[in-house]
Enzyme design. Structure first.
Site, PDB file in Angstrom:
ATOM      1  N   ARG A  40      43.423  26.212  76.683  1.00 19.24           N
ATOM      2  CA  ARG A  40      42.658  27.349  77.199  1.00 19.24           C
ATOM      3  C   ARG A  40      43.203  27.710  78.568  1.00 19.24           C
ATOM      4  NH1 ARG A  40      37.477  27.979  80.171  1.00 19.24           N
ATOM      5  NH2 ARG A  40      36.223  29.579  79.157  1.00 19.24           N
ATOM      6  N   SER A 114      33.855  31.514  68.223  1.00 18.68           N
ATOM      7  CA  SER A 114      32.729  31.148  69.084  1.00 18.68           C
ATOM      8  C   SER A 114      31.541  32.071  68.865  1.00 18.68           C
ATOM      9  CB  SER A 114      33.119  31.266  70.567  1.00 18.68           C
ATOM     10  OG  SER A 114      33.687  30.073  71.014  1.00 18.68           O
ATOM     11  N   LYS A 143      32.683  27.589  82.337  1.00 17.99           N
ATOM     12  CA  LYS A 143      32.886  28.931  81.813  1.00 17.99           C
ATOM     13  C   LYS A 143      32.278  29.937  82.764  1.00 17.99           C
ATOM     14  CE  LYS A 143      32.469  31.687  77.644  1.00 17.99           C
ATOM     15  NZ  LYS A 143      31.862  31.892  76.336  1.00 17.99           N
TER      16      LYS A 143
HETATM   17  N1  TZP Z   1      32.307  28.081  75.924  1.00 20.64           N
HETATM   18  C1  TZP Z   1      31.011  27.824  75.977  1.00 20.64           C
HETATM   19  S1  TZP Z   1      30.660  26.591  77.100  1.00 20.64           S
HETATM   20  C2  TZP Z   1      32.296  26.407  77.498  1.00 20.64           C
HETATM   21  C3  TZP Z   1      33.050  27.297  76.764  1.00 20.64           C
HETATM   22  C4  TZP Z   1      34.504  27.448  76.846  1.00 20.64           C
HETATM   23  C5  TZP Z   1      32.774  25.421  78.517  1.00 20.64           C
HETATM   24  C6  TZP Z   1      32.620  23.987  78.074  1.00 20.64           C
HETATM   25  O1  TZP Z   1      33.038  23.125  79.099  1.00 20.64           O
HETATM   26  P1  TZP Z   1      32.197  21.832  79.532  1.00 20.64           P
HETATM   27  O2  TZP Z   1      32.813  21.430  80.852  1.00 20.64           O
HETATM   28  O3  TZP Z   1      32.430  20.782  78.483  1.00 20.64           O
HETATM   29  O4  TZP Z   1      30.764  22.244  79.674  1.00 20.64           O
END
Ligand code: TZP
Ligand code: MG
Length: 210
Positions: A40, A114, A143
């Site tokens: 990502r 997603s 995010k």
């Molecule tokens: N999409 C929804 S939450 C997220 C993404 C890309 C981030 C998840 O990262 P983390 O640090 O595991 O909460």
């Protein structure tokens, strides 16, 4: 139907100061048992993304995971997935539509989508997506502008709405991962709780989720 590993690590380029550190983290995760990684990179810098993706692909062919297969999933970008010979693409609600991505990547590469609520999940279930993601389950700082948290109840609801493999994402840690699987997720996607000592953390996730 594809089978997802219990742990779905996301290597977020924004968490590393350079490509070497990013690749090293990928190698550590593979050493900890990861068989799939998502790359990502929200910088929008396509040449850098392609270079890092190719390095990851090289790692998967020469690093600790070789000769075992390490599935590599590209976030957002079908074009870069093809260019770097990745195994799949993961798109969200603001990216190309799933069927457009499917047209680019063909029938064999994995496609993940997603979703953030029951309506989006039900819609994505009708597409050719190989797996669906639901989240954020818990609050996350990984995010930008995350959707509202769906909680474990959101995971349970999602489980009722699809028979596709289900990945839960957002704020998932070794402390809460078991509850997320219990709620019906097949796999947990994680960024933050894999950053410190990725190998050990991945091993612990697999131990907890066995
Ligand atoms: N999409 C929804 S939450 C997220 C993404 C890309 C981030 C998840 O990262 P983390 O640090 O595991 O909460
Ligand atoms: Mg996206």
């Amino acid at each position: 139907m594809i089978v997802l590993p219990r742990l779905y690590p996301i290597l977020d380029a924004g968490c590393y100061s350079n490509t070497l550190d990013l690749i090293a983290a990928g190698d550590e995760l593979a050493a900890g048992g990861a068989t799939l990684l998502q790359y990502r990179n929200k910088s929008g810098n396509a040449p850098v993304m392609l270079e890092q993706a190719r390095e990851l692909r090289r790692l998967s062919r020469t690093g600790v995971s070789a000769p075992h297969t390490l599935k590599l999933i590209m976030n957002d970008r079908a074009d870069l997935a093809l260019a770097a010979e990745f195994d799949g693409v993961h798109v969200g609600q603001d990216d190309l539509l799933p069927e457009s991505v499917r047209g680019i990547i063909g029938p064999e590469r994995w496609l993940g989508v997603s979703t953030h609520n029951p309506e989006q999940l039900a819609e994505a279930d009708l597409t050719s997506a190989d797996y669906l993601a639901i989240g954020p389950v818990f609050s996350t700082s990984s995010k930008e502008k995350p959707d509202p948290v769906v909680g474990l109840e959101g995971v349970r609801r999602a489980r009722q709405l699809t028979r596709k493999p289900l990945v839960a994402i957002g704020g998932i840690t070794r402390a809460n991962a078991a509850s997320v699987i219990e709620a019906g997720a097949d796999s947990v996607a994680v960024i933050s709780d894999l950053l410190r000592d990725p190998r050990k953390s991945a091993e612990e996730f697999f131990r907890i989720l066995r």
